[in-house]
Design a protein around this motif. Sequence first.
Motif, PDB file in Angstrom:
ATOM      1  N   GLU A 153       1.189   4.166  -2.891  1.00  0.00           N
ATOM      2  CA  GLU A 153       1.001   5.669  -2.843  1.00  0.00           C
ATOM      3  C   GLU A 153       1.825   6.567  -2.953  1.00  0.00           C
ATOM      4  O   GLU A 153       1.788   7.291  -3.701  1.00  0.00           O
ATOM      5  CB  GLU A 153       0.746   5.635  -1.072  1.00  0.00           C
ATOM      6  CG  GLU A 153       0.201   7.139  -0.633  1.00  0.00           C
ATOM      7  CD  GLU A 153       0.003   7.282   0.949  1.00  0.00           C
ATOM      8  OE1 GLU A 153       0.415   8.303   1.249  1.00  0.00           O
ATOM      9  OE2 GLU A 153      -0.445   6.177   1.584  1.00  0.00           O
ATOM     10  N   SER A 178       0.695  -1.156   0.015  1.00  0.00           N
ATOM     11  CA  SER A 178      -0.175  -0.027   0.057  1.00  0.00           C
ATOM     12  C   SER A 178       0.716   1.212   0.036  1.00  0.00           C
ATOM     13  O   SER A 178       0.560   2.380  -0.776  1.00  0.00           O
ATOM     14  CB  SER A 178      -0.820   0.064   1.231  1.00  0.00           C
ATOM     15  OG  SER A 178      -1.829  -1.102   1.102  1.00  0.00           O
ATOM     16  N   HIS A 193       2.067   6.848  -6.875  1.00  0.00           N
ATOM     17  CA  HIS A 193       1.176   7.636  -7.295  1.00  0.00           C
ATOM     18  C   HIS A 193       1.668   9.262  -6.991  1.00  0.00           C
ATOM     19  O   HIS A 193       1.593   9.977  -7.885  1.00  0.00           O
ATOM     20  CB  HIS A 193      -0.306   7.549  -6.568  1.00  0.00           C
ATOM     21  CG  HIS A 193      -1.403   8.334  -7.066  1.00  0.00           C
ATOM     22  ND1 HIS A 193      -1.991   8.498  -8.244  1.00  0.00           N
ATOM     23  CD2 HIS A 193      -1.780   9.301  -6.458  1.00  0.00           C
ATOM     24  CE1 HIS A 193      -2.579   9.428  -8.301  1.00  0.00           C
ATOM     25  NE2 HIS A 193      -2.919   9.959  -7.282  1.00  0.00           N
ATOM     26  N   SER A 194       2.060   9.426  -5.872  1.00  0.00           N
ATOM     27  CA  SER A 194       2.572  10.692  -5.447  1.00  0.00           C
ATOM     28  C   SER A 194       3.568  11.286  -6.506  1.00  0.00           C
ATOM     29  O   SER A 194       3.843  12.393  -7.014  1.00  0.00           O
ATOM     30  CB  SER A 194       3.274  10.854  -4.068  1.00  0.00           C
ATOM     31  OG  SER A 194       2.192  10.711  -3.221  1.00  0.00           O
TER      32      SER A 194
END
Length: 51
Positions: free
Chosen positions: A26, A22, A29-30
């Motif tokens: 994340e 996870s 994506h950032s």
Amino acid sequence: MKASLFLSLTLLILSGCSATWSGIKEDTHSLSDWTKKQVNESATYVQEKTK
């Protein structure tokens, strides 16, 4: 006894891996959002300088 120990360790490792996965998603994506922003700002700067 060995089977229950093995099962406990396996579950512990898998739960840690899911949290890590996870976090990786994340972070990715950032990073992709940051990269897109930087590319767009650079393109705008170049466009302004070439006019």
